[in-house]
Design a protein around this motif. Structure first.
Motif, PDB file in Angstrom:
ATOM      1  N   LEU A 122       0.821  -1.213   0.000  1.00 56.29           N
ATOM      2  CA  LEU A 122       0.000   0.000   0.000  1.00 56.29           C
ATOM      3  C   LEU A 122       0.854   1.261   0.000  1.00 56.29           C
ATOM      4  CD1 LEU A 122      -2.763  -1.010   2.586  1.00 56.29           C
ATOM      5  CD2 LEU A 122      -2.989  -0.883   0.107  1.00 56.29           C
ATOM      6  N   GLN A 123       2.016   1.186  -0.630  1.00 55.92           N
ATOM      7  CA  GLN A 123       2.894   2.349  -0.648  1.00 55.92           C
ATOM      8  C   GLN A 123       2.256   3.543  -1.358  1.00 55.92           C
ATOM      9  OE1 GLN A 123       6.359   2.677   0.781  1.00 55.92           O
ATOM     10  NE2 GLN A 123       5.059   1.289   1.953  1.00 55.92           N
ATOM     11  N   GLN A 124       1.281   3.278  -2.239  1.00 62.76           N
ATOM     12  CA  GLN A 124       0.606   4.384  -2.915  1.00 62.76           C
ATOM     13  C   GLN A 124      -0.221   5.220  -1.944  1.00 62.76           C
ATOM     14  OE1 GLN A 124      -0.210   1.211  -3.178  1.00 62.76           O
ATOM     15  NE2 GLN A 124      -2.444   0.934  -3.121  1.00 62.76           N
ATOM     16  N   ASN A 125      -0.458   4.698  -0.749  1.00 59.00           N
ATOM     17  CA  ASN A 125      -1.247   5.423   0.243  1.00 59.00           C
ATOM     18  C   ASN A 125      -0.392   6.268   1.182  1.00 59.00           C
ATOM     19  OD1 ASN A 125      -4.088   4.400  -0.183  1.00 59.00           O
ATOM     20  ND2 ASN A 125      -3.020   2.459   0.080  1.00 59.00           N
ATOM     21  N   ASN A 126       0.933   6.160   1.081  1.00 65.93           N
ATOM     22  CA  ASN A 126       1.786   6.984   1.937  1.00 65.93           C
ATOM     23  C   ASN A 126       1.387   8.448   1.802  1.00 65.93           C
ATOM     24  OD1 ASN A 126       3.111   4.645   2.591  1.00 65.93           O
ATOM     25  ND2 ASN A 126       4.937   5.081   1.385  1.00 65.93           N
ATOM     26  N   SER A 127       1.327   9.140   2.924  1.00 62.52           N
ATOM     27  CA  SER A 127       0.806  10.504   2.874  1.00 62.52           C
ATOM     28  C   SER A 127       1.513  11.408   3.872  1.00 62.52           C
ATOM     29  CB  SER A 127      -0.700  10.506   3.143  1.00 62.52           C
ATOM     30  OG  SER A 127      -0.989   9.874   4.377  1.00 62.52           O
ATOM     31  N   ASN A 128       1.455  12.696   3.584  1.00 68.63           N
ATOM     32  CA  ASN A 128       2.015  13.721   4.462  1.00 68.63           C
ATOM     33  C   ASN A 128       0.886  14.536   5.079  1.00 68.63           C
ATOM     34  OD1 ASN A 128       4.598  12.962   3.671  1.00 68.63           O
ATOM     35  ND2 ASN A 128       4.754  14.559   2.113  1.00 68.63           N
ATOM     36  N   TYR A 129       1.026  14.820   6.361  1.00 65.57           N
ATOM     37  CA  TYR A 129       0.156  15.777   7.030  1.00 65.57           C
ATOM     38  C   TYR A 129       0.958  17.065   7.184  1.00 65.57           C
ATOM     39  CZ  TYR A 129      -3.291  12.183   8.079  1.00 65.57           C
ATOM     40  OH  TYR A 129      -4.250  11.203   7.969  1.00 65.57           O
ATOM     41  N   LYS A 130       0.377  18.179   6.751  1.00 68.44           N
ATOM     42  CA  LYS A 130       1.113  19.440   6.735  1.00 68.44           C
ATOM     43  C   LYS A 130       0.570  20.433   7.757  1.00 68.44           C
ATOM     44  CE  LYS A 130       2.495  19.032   1.892  1.00 68.44           C
ATOM     45  NZ  LYS A 130       2.527  19.684   0.554  1.00 68.44           N
ATOM     46  N   PHE A 131       1.414  21.354   8.147  1.00 66.23           N
ATOM     47  CA  PHE A 131       0.940  22.497   8.925  1.00 66.23           C
ATOM     48  C   PHE A 131      -0.072  23.255   8.070  1.00 66.23           C
ATOM     49  CE2 PHE A 131       5.115  21.753  10.850  1.00 66.23           C
ATOM     50  CZ  PHE A 131       4.849  21.912  12.213  1.00 66.23           C
ATOM     51  N   VAL A 132      -1.149  23.705   8.695  1.00 72.10           N
ATOM     52  CA  VAL A 132      -2.204  24.414   7.960  1.00 72.10           C
ATOM     53  C   VAL A 132      -2.561  25.698   8.698  1.00 72.10           C
ATOM     54  CG1 VAL A 132      -3.180  22.330   6.922  1.00 72.10           C
ATOM     55  CG2 VAL A 132      -3.961  23.060   9.182  1.00 72.10           C
ATOM     56  N   ASN A 133      -3.205  26.606   7.996  1.00 74.36           N
ATOM     57  CA  ASN A 133      -3.661  27.833   8.647  1.00 74.36           C
ATOM     58  C   ASN A 133      -5.179  27.925   8.722  1.00 74.36           C
ATOM     59  OD1 ASN A 133      -4.352  28.493   6.004  1.00 74.36           O
ATOM     60  ND2 ASN A 133      -2.659  29.948   5.745  1.00 74.36           N
ATOM     61  N   SER A 134      -5.874  26.840   8.267  1.00 73.45           N
ATOM     62  CA  SER A 134      -7.328  26.809   8.367  1.00 73.45           C
ATOM     63  C   SER A 134      -7.801  25.361   8.314  1.00 73.45           C
ATOM     64  CB  SER A 134      -7.969  27.616   7.236  1.00 73.45           C
ATOM     65  OG  SER A 134      -7.688  27.015   5.978  1.00 73.45           O
ATOM     66  N   PHE A 135      -9.026  25.137   8.752  1.00 75.72           N
ATOM     67  CA  PHE A 135      -9.659  23.824   8.626  1.00 75.72           C
ATOM     68  C   PHE A 135     -11.160  24.053   8.511  1.00 75.72           C
ATOM     69  CE2 PHE A 135      -9.823  24.778  13.106  1.00 75.72           C
ATOM     70  CZ  PHE A 135     -11.061  24.288  13.532  1.00 75.72           C
ATOM     71  N   ASP A 136     -11.791  23.291   7.637  1.00 70.95           N
ATOM     72  CA  ASP A 136     -13.241  23.390   7.425  1.00 70.95           C
ATOM     73  C   ASP A 136     -13.687  24.833   7.218  1.00 70.95           C
ATOM     74  OD1 ASP A 136     -13.386  20.645   7.757  1.00 70.95           O
ATOM     75  OD2 ASP A 136     -13.899  20.775   9.884  1.00 70.95           O
ATOM     76  N   GLY A 137     -12.851  25.625   6.548  1.00 75.19           N
ATOM     77  CA  GLY A 137     -13.198  27.013   6.296  1.00 75.19           C
ATOM     78  C   GLY A 137     -12.963  27.957   7.456  1.00 75.19           C
ATOM     79  N   ASN A 138     -12.428  27.445   8.557  1.00 74.14           N
ATOM     80  CA  ASN A 138     -12.161  28.264   9.747  1.00 74.14           C
ATOM     81  C   ASN A 138     -10.692  28.648   9.815  1.00 74.14           C
ATOM     82  OD1 ASN A 138     -14.875  27.908  10.842  1.00 74.14           O
ATOM     83  ND2 ASN A 138     -14.235  25.802  11.301  1.00 74.14           N
ATOM     84  N   GLN A 139     -10.412  29.910  10.055  1.00 74.94           N
ATOM     85  CA  GLN A 139      -9.043  30.348  10.252  1.00 74.94           C
ATOM     86  C   GLN A 139      -8.528  29.825  11.586  1.00 74.94           C
ATOM     87  OE1 GLN A 139      -7.382  32.045   7.919  1.00 74.94           O
ATOM     88  NE2 GLN A 139      -5.457  32.191   9.065  1.00 74.94           N
ATOM     89  N   ILE A 140      -7.330  29.276  11.580  1.00 78.93           N
ATOM     90  CA  ILE A 140      -6.752  28.742  12.807  1.00 78.93           C
ATOM     91  C   ILE A 140      -6.196  29.888  13.661  1.00 78.93           C
ATOM     92  CG2 ILE A 140      -4.677  27.542  13.638  1.00 78.93           C
ATOM     93  CD1 ILE A 140      -5.256  25.326  11.733  1.00 78.93           C
TER      94      ILE A 140
END
Length: 481
Positions: free
Chosen positions: A299-317
């Motif tokens: 399942l190497q095609q599923n390898n993924s990165n989680y990144k720092f974000v400045n919003s979620f679900d349309g909400n500013q962090i």
């Protein structure tokens, strides 16, 4: 004598005679669920390559496969047989007998008294036990009864606690706590002289439906003219990300210069929420890699990165833009809590205070008996689901949390003598952080050689978990041959 702490997550048509009773009291062919378990683990299990019975070429025919499944009379037996090195490597995959109850619990909903406990052997004994209330959830049964963190009890329903009856006594829907006092006999440096004294005081409790907001407490503490944020966060529940953001909004509005993040009772949760929390603490690394998930060889095609974000679900962090954070831990801090420390430490200074963490670097996902193992079109004949380990979590520099846990920079164990009030500047773990912030040296504690042992008492189900949210794309990307 040492005090020992007891701390408390493609069907083949086959016809066979083995049956068992599922949670709905319907007789279901064991092979039907065994078939689901094998195929789910074959498709997703992180350690598939280390389990010969999960190999893609393991069976020469449907008949051979059917014979194999029929060797196991219960789902539990086949599930355990397919896990890799249960004692050392995969300590965390588990079978879910009733996924309806599990999903409710995962969202923070359960029958509860609102109390969490720690347990210790009585001085001089390796069987007699006493408990301490470590946490009282707000507006819960325990809170409404006026119970407090730090209260000691040594019996339930007038039955003295032992290491063999804890689970049975406290998993009842109704029970009575019989309280006790901790007496050090005036010799605070000698555990052997300590005594647990029973009292006539007691409180009766009945569990009620309760939804836990993991954002337990948010304070701003003024120390020498500087504002220090203090946040007690007890679970990475993606249903409460708005509440978490609101807490950081309060800290941001108070212009905090420092943050003490209390994860001492946080067993983990959503990987995505852990990335959002890291983004709230910082803010200056938007778009950079926070953590990674690495799957098995198929399942190497599923390898993924989680990144720092400045919003979620349309909400500013609401971000604090800190370059240093203090994190409080115990041996109950696990999984996504460890991910936060491991990931943030590559970008900012993380000062860990407390005890060694659990040591869980793997992520899991809930798999159902359905096409693609997702939450739609689930087989209605049973309520079993799986929570197997499916990926390793590593930081931006490819470092995993060691299986022995993360070692604190400042070592302080909670003991029966030092359970303070959370948020009080004299509470030992918080006090240690404040001293370090002020540059006044280390908090001094004689720990009496207290030895902490993690032991599953089934008192808080599904602990020590780090899961991938169901709505994430992993399920949809599994490729079946």
């Amino acid at each position: 004598m040492k005090l020992i702490k007891l701390c408390l997550l493609l069907a083949v048509a086959l016809t066979f005679t083995n049956c068992f009773e599922d949670n709905d009291d319907n007789a279901v062919a064991a092979s039907e669920i065994n078939d689901f378990i094998w195929k789910a683990l074959n498709a997703t299990y992180l350690y598939k390559a280390d389990v010969p019975d999960l190999a893609n070429n393991r069976f020469s025919s449907d008949g051979d496969y059917g014979f194999y499944l029929n060797q196991f009379s219960t789902p539990e037996s086949i599930f355990e047989s397919l896990l890799f090195d249960r004692d050392n490597v995969d300590r965390f995959s588990f079978l879910i007998p009733n996924y309806i109850d599990f999903l409710e619990n995962q969202q923070g909903n359960s029958l509860s008294t609102g109390l969490e406990f720690d347990f210790y052997f009585k001085p001089g004994s390796d069987t007699e036990v006493f408990g301490i209330i470590r946490l009282v959830l707000p507006n819960s049964v325990g809170d409404n009864q006026g119970l407090l963190r730090g209260q000691i009890f040594d019996a339930v329903n007038d039955v003295p606690l032992s290491n063999t009856n804890l689970s049975d006594l406290l998993n009842q829907n109704s029970y009575t706590l019989n309280f006790a006092n901790y007496n050090d006999n005036g010799t605070p440096d000698d555990v052997e002289d300590d005594i647990i004294e029973s009292t006539a005081n007691s409180t009766s409790l009945t569990k009620q439906a309760y939804t836990e907001n993991p954002v337990f407490q948010t304070d701003v503490i003024d120390v020498d003219g500087e504002n220090i944020g203090y946040l007690v966060y007890n679970g990475f529940n993606n249903n409460f990300e708005n509440e978490l953001n609101a807490a950081f909004g309060q800290l941001q509005a108070s212009n905090v210069q420092h943050l003490v993040l209390d994860l001492r009772y946080n067993p983990g949760g959503s990987v995505g929420t852990a990335a959002i929390l890291g983004s709230m603490i910082t803010g200056q690394f938007n778009g950079e890699v926070y953590s990674k998930l690495i799957y098995n060889e198929d399942l190497q095609q599923n390898n993924s990165n989680y990144k720092f974000v400045n919003s979620f679900d349309g909400n500013q962090i609401n971000s604090l833009n800190l370059s240093k954070v203090y994190v409080l831990t115990t041996d109950a801090s696990a999984s996504a809590s460890e991910l936060v420390i491991n990931s943030l430490s590559q970008y900012i200074d993380v000062v860990q205070i407390g005890d060694n963490t659990v040591g869980k670097t793997q992520a899991s996902i809930t798999l159902f008996d359905s096409p693609g193992f997702g939450p739609n079109d689930i087989n209605p004949t049973h309520t079993y689901a799986l929570q197997p380990l499916v990926a390793n979590s590593i930081n931006v520099n490819d470092e995993a949390v060691p299986s022995t846990g993360l070692i604190p920079d400042i070592d302080i164990n909670e003991t029966p003598r030092n359970y303070g009030i959370l948020g009080d500047t004299n509470e030992p773990l918080l006090a240690a952080a404040l001293l370090d912030i002020q540059g006044l040296g280390r908090y001094g504690q004689f720990n009496n050689e207290v030895k902490s042992i993690k032991k599953d008492m089934n008192l808080k189900p599904f602990e020590d978990r780090m899961y991938i949210d169901i709505e994430d794309v992993f399920i949809d990307r599994i490729q079946f041959e």
